[in-house]
Design a protein around this motif. Sequence first.
Motif, PDB file in Angstrom:
ATOM      1  N   ARG A  85       4.882   2.199  -9.005  1.00 29.08           N
ATOM      2  CA  ARG A  85       4.309   1.392  -7.918  1.00 29.08           C
ATOM      3  C   ARG A  85       4.750  -0.048  -8.134  1.00 29.08           C
ATOM      4  NH1 ARG A  85       0.693   5.555  -8.176  1.00 29.08           N
ATOM      5  NH2 ARG A  85       0.022   6.285  -6.132  1.00 29.08           N
ATOM      6  N   ILE A  87       4.435  -4.171  -6.658  1.00 30.93           N
ATOM      7  CA  ILE A  87       3.826  -5.131  -5.733  1.00 30.93           C
ATOM      8  C   ILE A  87       4.726  -6.358  -5.627  1.00 30.93           C
ATOM      9  CG2 ILE A  87       1.364  -4.511  -5.830  1.00 30.93           C
ATOM     10  CD1 ILE A  87       1.017  -6.568  -8.036  1.00 30.93           C
ATOM     11  N   PRO A 111       1.707  -4.357  -1.531  1.00 33.24           N
ATOM     12  CA  PRO A 111       2.584  -3.288  -2.005  1.00 33.24           C
ATOM     13  C   PRO A 111       3.982  -3.360  -1.392  1.00 33.24           C
ATOM     14  CG  PRO A 111       0.460  -2.399  -1.291  1.00 33.24           C
ATOM     15  CD  PRO A 111       0.495  -3.838  -0.873  1.00 33.24           C
ATOM     16  N   ASN A 115       3.796  -1.530   3.497  1.00 33.50           N
ATOM     17  CA  ASN A 115       3.156  -0.392   4.166  1.00 33.50           C
ATOM     18  C   ASN A 115       1.960  -0.882   4.990  1.00 33.50           C
ATOM     19  OD1 ASN A 115       0.994  -0.789   2.439  1.00 33.50           O
ATOM     20  ND2 ASN A 115       1.502   0.928   1.093  1.00 33.50           N
ATOM     21  N   SER A 118      -0.068  -3.331   3.126  1.00 33.92           N
ATOM     22  CA  SER A 118       0.613  -4.633   3.009  1.00 33.92           C
ATOM     23  C   SER A 118       0.372  -5.442   4.275  1.00 33.92           C
ATOM     24  CB  SER A 118       2.122  -4.459   2.814  1.00 33.92           C
ATOM     25  OG  SER A 118       2.415  -3.487   1.858  1.00 33.92           O
ATOM     26  N   ASP A 201       1.704   3.978  -1.342  1.00 33.21           N
ATOM     27  CA  ASP A 201       2.229   2.787  -2.030  1.00 33.21           C
ATOM     28  C   ASP A 201       3.111   3.148  -3.224  1.00 33.21           C
ATOM     29  OD1 ASP A 201       0.278   3.738  -3.718  1.00 33.21           O
ATOM     30  OD2 ASP A 201      -0.582   1.775  -4.174  1.00 33.21           O
ATOM     31  N   ARG A 202       3.587   4.390  -3.259  1.00 30.72           N
ATOM     32  CA  ARG A 202       4.510   4.751  -4.348  1.00 30.72           C
ATOM     33  C   ARG A 202       5.910   4.232  -4.001  1.00 30.72           C
ATOM     34  NH1 ARG A 202       4.278  10.865  -4.381  1.00 30.72           N
ATOM     35  NH2 ARG A 202       4.437  10.383  -2.171  1.00 30.72           N
ATOM     36  N   TYR A 203       6.641   3.779  -5.025  1.00 30.35           N
ATOM     37  CA  TYR A 203       7.990   3.255  -4.748  1.00 30.35           C
ATOM     38  C   TYR A 203       8.916   4.383  -4.308  1.00 30.35           C
ATOM     39  CZ  TYR A 203      11.381  -0.559  -5.124  1.00 30.35           C
ATOM     40  OH  TYR A 203      12.276  -1.560  -4.847  1.00 30.35           O
ATOM     41  N   GLN A 296       0.952  -3.693 -12.924  1.00 29.57           N
ATOM     42  CA  GLN A 296       1.787  -2.528 -12.634  1.00 29.57           C
ATOM     43  C   GLN A 296       3.137  -2.642 -13.321  1.00 29.57           C
ATOM     44  OE1 GLN A 296       0.058  -2.637  -8.430  1.00 29.57           O
ATOM     45  NE2 GLN A 296       1.748  -1.200  -8.263  1.00 29.57           N
TER      46      GLN A 296
END
Length: 399
Positions: A85, A87, A111, A115, A118, A201-203, A296
Amino acid sequence: MKNYDALVIGAGFAGAVVAGELARRGGKNVLVLERRDHVGGNAYDRLDEAGVLIHKYGPHIFHTNDKRVFEYLSQYTQWRRYQHRVIANLPRDNSEAVPAGKKTDGRFFFPVPFNLDSMKNAFGAEEGERLGQKLLDAYPAQSQVTILELRRNPDPEIAAIADYVYEHVFVHYTMKQWGQTPEEIDPNTTARVPVRLSRDDRYFQDAYQGMPLEGYTPLFEKILDHPNITVELGVDALKRLELTEGDIKLDGKIFNGPVIYTGQADELFSFRFGSLPYRTLDFGFETLAQDFFQPQGTVNYTVDEPYTRITEFKHLTGQNKPGVTTIMKEFSKAYTGAPGEIPYYAIINGENNALYGQYAALAAKYENLHLLGRLAEYKYYNMDAIVARALALADTLLG
Ligand code: FAD
Ligand code: UDP
């Protein structure tokens, strides 16, 4: 010297996987020559002086949708469950557009990929919700949209969102990373980090994600640990190779077996058509006497600061080491070929691809020469793509 059936140049993912497969599936004797003093290529990791597990050449997070690749690697490693994740960390927007009374100091976060959450961080809860719904209505059949696509939307409100995301996520980061704007670079590059039409919000959204439980280097050591594989470290293969008319010589003798080359294509042919352009990175490692530095694994500095991102390895590796942590800042710059510089990113565009094509055409004249990997193919490949290509080449070579 022992008689080898195959020669592999480079012990990164491309070289290690192909060597492992030729030895195990094909019973071939394989010689692997690696210029660095370690295996693993850019995925190499090690403990630093403070005992923190770091990635020497930048943060590497494994992710793939390719079941074969995941199952192949799972023979050599267990996995730590990890979903990356990211930010963005940026200064509050105090541009002239913000009324005097509303200006605030400090920094804020949202994030990345940008998204629906965000959107709320950026525009406030209510307005963010409304604009998010507007995006969902504009792209009903999509789960994400690229920034370049979003910027082409004629609706004025969506264009304003696009401008906001462009300014706060893409343009400054891309200038730092590539020295060019998002419009000037290959569109597939910014498409790696789309605008998400969801709260995910996962990359990465791939089916298989994780980190090798013991790290990458032990994974490479296991792949290369086979009686048919000889690895020589600290050896520049180009000092032992000679490419004459249609023949490849190793240590002065014609080598007829497959030669799998995973280094730079231009270097293989003494840069005869000119140098292929790359970006390189300087890494700023800092070890701090605290449990954690940031919340993170990676924080992107999308607007200011000279570096693009800070990675804190303990979040990635899960290493339990109280009281100490190591972080790394990434500074991007043009690759000049100076000693010690590493070409990390090919600069994909028509002109450079055409130059690469000249080297590829020359390589094709050698029946037993195979260019494989991120450098040798001059592409922006993730690890999983390289593993897939190495397995496919092994399939071909083993018939
Ligand atoms: P490399 O790893 O570059 O290996 C090539 C090897 O060949 C090197 O060890 C080199 O020393 C050796 N070599 C070259 N020339 C010679 C010579 N003449 N003689 C002997 N040896 C030679 N991918 C992901 O999937 N997830 C990520 O999170 C991720 N993060 C990344 C972060 C950064 C900063 C970078 C730069 C890349 C990242 N990647 C990531 C991509 C990943 O590093 C590559 O996909 C992968 O390393 C490519 O493997 P390779 O074997 O093709 O190349
Ligand atoms: N990018 C950006 N802002 C971000 C993240 C990415 O502008 O916060 C753009 C930038 O051009 C970058 C590209 O998207 O080079 C791909 O990002 P990714 O994180 O996939 O790059 P990598 O990890 O390969 O360096």
